[in-house]
Motif scaffolding. Structure first.
Motif, short mmCIF file in Angstrom:
data_model
loop_
_atom_site.label_atom_id
_atom_site.label_comp_id
_atom_site.label_asym_id
_atom_site.label_seq_id
_atom_site.Cartn_x
_atom_site.Cartn_y
_atom_site.Cartn_z
N MET A 1 0.83 -1.20 0.00
CA MET A 1 0.00 0.00 0.00
C MET A 1 0.86 1.25 0.00
O MET A 1 1.96 1.27 0.55
CB MET A 1 -0.92 0.03 1.23
N LYS A 2 0.35 2.30 -0.63
CA LYS A 2 1.02 3.59 -0.58
C LYS A 2 0.65 4.30 0.72
O LYS A 2 -0.32 3.96 1.39
CB LYS A 2 0.62 4.43 -1.78
N LEU A 3 1.45 5.31 1.08
CA LEU A 3 1.26 6.00 2.35
C LEU A 3 0.99 7.48 2.11
O LEU A 3 1.69 8.13 1.33
CB LEU A 3 2.51 5.83 3.23
N LEU A 4 -0.03 7.98 2.79
CA LEU A 4 -0.36 9.40 2.76
C LEU A 4 -0.06 9.99 4.14
O LEU A 4 -0.68 9.61 5.14
CB LEU A 4 -1.84 9.62 2.41
N SER A 5 0.91 10.90 4.20
CA SER A 5 1.26 11.56 5.46
C SER A 5 0.44 12.84 5.60
O SER A 5 0.41 13.67 4.69
CB SER A 5 2.75 11.91 5.49
N VAL A 6 -0.23 12.96 6.73
CA VAL A 6 -1.02 14.15 7.02
C VAL A 6 -0.26 14.96 8.07
O VAL A 6 -0.13 14.52 9.22
CB VAL A 6 -2.43 13.79 7.53
N VAL A 7 0.25 16.11 7.69
CA VAL A 7 1.02 16.97 8.60
C VAL A 7 0.07 18.00 9.20
O VAL A 7 -0.58 18.76 8.47
CB VAL A 7 2.17 17.66 7.85
N ILE A 8 0.00 18.02 10.54
CA ILE A 8 -0.95 18.90 11.23
C ILE A 8 -0.22 19.78 12.23
O ILE A 8 0.09 19.34 13.35
CB ILE A 8 -2.05 18.09 11.96
N PRO A 9 0.11 21.03 11.87
CA PRO A 9 0.72 21.95 12.85
C PRO A 9 -0.34 22.34 13.89
O PRO A 9 -1.48 22.65 13.54
CB PRO A 9 1.12 23.16 12.00
N CYS A 10 0.04 22.32 15.17
CA CYS A 10 -0.91 22.60 16.24
C CYS A 10 -0.32 23.59 17.25
O CYS A 10 0.84 23.44 17.65
CB CYS A 10 -1.28 21.33 17.00
N TYR A 11 -1.12 24.54 17.65
CA TYR A 11 -0.75 25.43 18.74
C TYR A 11 -2.01 25.72 19.56
O TYR A 11 -2.93 26.38 19.09
CB TYR A 11 -0.13 26.73 18.21
N ASN A 12 -2.06 25.17 20.76
CA ASN A 12 -3.22 25.31 21.65
C ASN A 12 -4.50 24.83 20.96
O ASN A 12 -5.48 25.57 20.86
CB ASN A 12 -3.38 26.77 22.11
N GLU A 13 -4.49 23.61 20.51
CA GLU A 13 -5.63 23.04 19.78
C GLU A 13 -6.21 21.80 20.47
O GLU A 13 -6.72 20.91 19.81
CB GLU A 13 -5.20 22.67 18.35
N GLU A 14 -6.14 21.74 21.80
CA GLU A 14 -6.60 20.55 22.50
C GLU A 14 -8.07 20.24 22.22
O GLU A 14 -8.48 19.08 22.20
CB GLU A 14 -6.39 20.71 24.01
N GLU A 15 -8.88 21.27 21.99
CA GLU A 15 -10.32 21.07 21.75
C GLU A 15 -10.60 20.47 20.38
O GLU A 15 -11.69 19.93 20.17
CB GLU A 15 -11.06 22.40 21.89
N ASN A 16 -9.64 20.58 19.46
CA ASN A 16 -9.91 20.19 18.07
C ASN A 16 -9.27 18.88 17.64
O ASN A 16 -9.55 18.40 16.54
CB ASN A 16 -9.44 21.30 17.13
N ALA A 78 7.96 26.87 10.99
CA ALA A 78 8.86 25.84 11.53
C ALA A 78 8.10 24.54 11.75
O ALA A 78 8.64 23.45 11.49
CB ALA A 78 9.49 26.32 12.84
N ALA A 79 6.85 24.63 12.21
CA ALA A 79 6.05 23.43 12.45
C ALA A 79 5.78 22.68 11.15
O ALA A 79 5.86 21.45 11.09
CB ALA A 79 4.73 23.79 13.13
N MET A 80 5.48 23.42 10.09
CA MET A 80 5.24 22.76 8.80
C MET A 80 6.50 22.10 8.28
O MET A 80 6.46 20.97 7.77
CB MET A 80 4.70 23.79 7.78
N TYR A 81 7.63 22.79 8.41
CA TYR A 81 8.89 22.22 7.93
C TYR A 81 9.24 20.95 8.72
O TYR A 81 9.68 19.95 8.15
CB TYR A 81 10.02 23.24 8.06
N ALA A 82 9.02 20.98 10.04
CA ALA A 82 9.29 19.80 10.87
C ALA A 82 8.40 18.64 10.45
O ALA A 82 8.86 17.49 10.33
CB ALA A 82 9.06 20.13 12.35
N GLY A 83 7.12 18.93 10.21
CA GLY A 83 6.20 17.87 9.79
C GLY A 83 6.58 17.28 8.44
O GLY A 83 6.57 16.06 8.26
N LEU A 84 6.94 18.14 7.49
CA LEU A 84 7.34 17.67 6.16
C LEU A 84 8.62 16.83 6.23
O LEU A 84 8.76 15.83 5.53
CB LEU A 84 7.54 18.85 5.21
N SER A 85 9.56 17.25 7.08
CA SER A 85 10.83 16.52 7.18
C SER A 85 10.67 15.17 7.86
O SER A 85 11.47 14.26 7.65
CB SER A 85 11.86 17.37 7.93
N HIS A 86 9.63 15.01 8.69
CA HIS A 86 9.38 13.73 9.37
C HIS A 86 8.43 12.83 8.59
O HIS A 86 8.34 11.63 8.87
CB HIS A 86 8.81 13.97 10.77
N ALA A 87 7.70 13.40 7.63
CA ALA A 87 6.70 12.62 6.88
C ALA A 87 7.38 11.57 6.00
O ALA A 87 8.35 11.87 5.31
CB ALA A 87 5.85 13.56 6.03
#
Length: 312
Positions: A1-16, A78-87
């Protein structure tokens, strides 16, 4: 199977966190039919609430949810770059956790890449419903200004919500600059891109993290990152004022020779105004040069874009 990485930057988003997960999982049947599995990369950008704890809780429910937690708030870029680099995925999508990036259109984005041969599918809002009128006005003006000043097209209403191929992501990651403006970087790397439009979706829970001042600073960063027009403008103003000063010198000399100045106090007010105005223009131009110099200063220090405190 192929893999789809979903990168989600979060800052104070506990409710969501769980609301976002539940909405995203509504698209899971579509992707299973395409032999594609999910990987969820939550990037906690130094949140002051229980965002990290909620992601850990989600990880207990679904092991595909990963966490990258920063030591402090480094900003969304920075959060987006970190997510992309880990995806790790063959495809990578960047989405906000507040559901203003509707997961329901993700299948359409995937079809455009898989079936139509696009390298990335970006999204833009066709309206700004629910946004303060003053913010909408300045946002539209910003896009008009930057597109006139820069060779890189930046689409009005563009979101960071974008699905990309691995090749496209690798091109993004190859740009390791410290002062990042992703909307410009996405356009600069090129490739075959498709735009999907959708009605603006208001945040359901929590508060926006983007104040007017933060958006203004972000806009300045975007202009400085993808245009040298302000430097050219400063140079042009300098040349213009040199010409005006030269003309004034000639006028003053001719006047002194022909008419003279019977009262030494005549003209002091106009002289003071000219000096103040010229000084203001000089400071403005020096300020522009200083902004570019400060960006170069940050680049040459080679500081990391982010520091990871915890990784799950």
């Amino acid at each position: 199977m192929k893999l789809l990485s979903v990168v989600i930057p979060c800052y104070n988003e506990e409710e969501n966190i769980f609301d976002f997960y539940n909405e995203l999982m509504k698209t899971e049947e579509f992707f299973k039919g395409r032999d594609v599995d999910f990987e969820l990369v939550f990037v906690d950008d130094g949140s002051k609430d229980n965002t990290a704890a909620k992601v850990k809780e989600l990880n207990q429910k679904d092991g595909r949810a990963h966490l990258i937690s920063f030591s402090r708030n480094f900003g969304k870029e920075a959060a987006m770059y970190a997510g992309l680099s880990h995806a790790k995925g063959d495809y990578v999508v960047v989405m906000d956790c507040d559901l203003q990036d509707p997961p329901a259109i993700l299948p359409d984005m995937f079809k455009a890449i898989e079936d139509e041969g696009y390298d990335s599918v970006a999204t833009r809002r066709v309206n700004r419903k629910g946004e303060p009128p003053i913010r909408s006005f300045f946002a539209r003006k910003f896009y008009k200004i930057i597109n006139k000043m820069s060779n890189t097209e930046i689409v009005d209403g563009a979101r960071d919500y974008r699905l990309m191929t691995r090749q496209f992501v690798d091109a993004i990651l190859s740009m390791e600059e410290y002062n990042r403006f992703s909307k410009g970087i996405f356009g600069w790397v090129g490739f075959k891109n498709k735009w999907l439009e959708f009605e603006n979706v208001e945040r359901k829970k929590g508060e926006t993290k983007w104040s007017f001042w933060k958006l203004f600073v972000y806009a300045i960063d975007g202009i400085l990152a993808f245009s040298t027009a302000p430097l050219a403008m400063a140079s042009l103003i300098g040349v213009l004022f040199c010409m005006v000063a030269f003309i004034f010198i000639i006028v003053i000399i001719v006047r002194q020779w022909t008419v003279g100045d019977p009262n030494n106090m005549v003209g002091w007010a106009s002289t003071a105004c000219i000096i103040l105005f010229a000084s203001g223009v000089q400071l403005f131009c020096v300020g522009i040069v200083g902004q570019y110099l400060s960006k170069a200063y940050l680049e040459v220090k080679k500081r990391p874009l982010f520091i990871v405190k915890e990784e799950l």
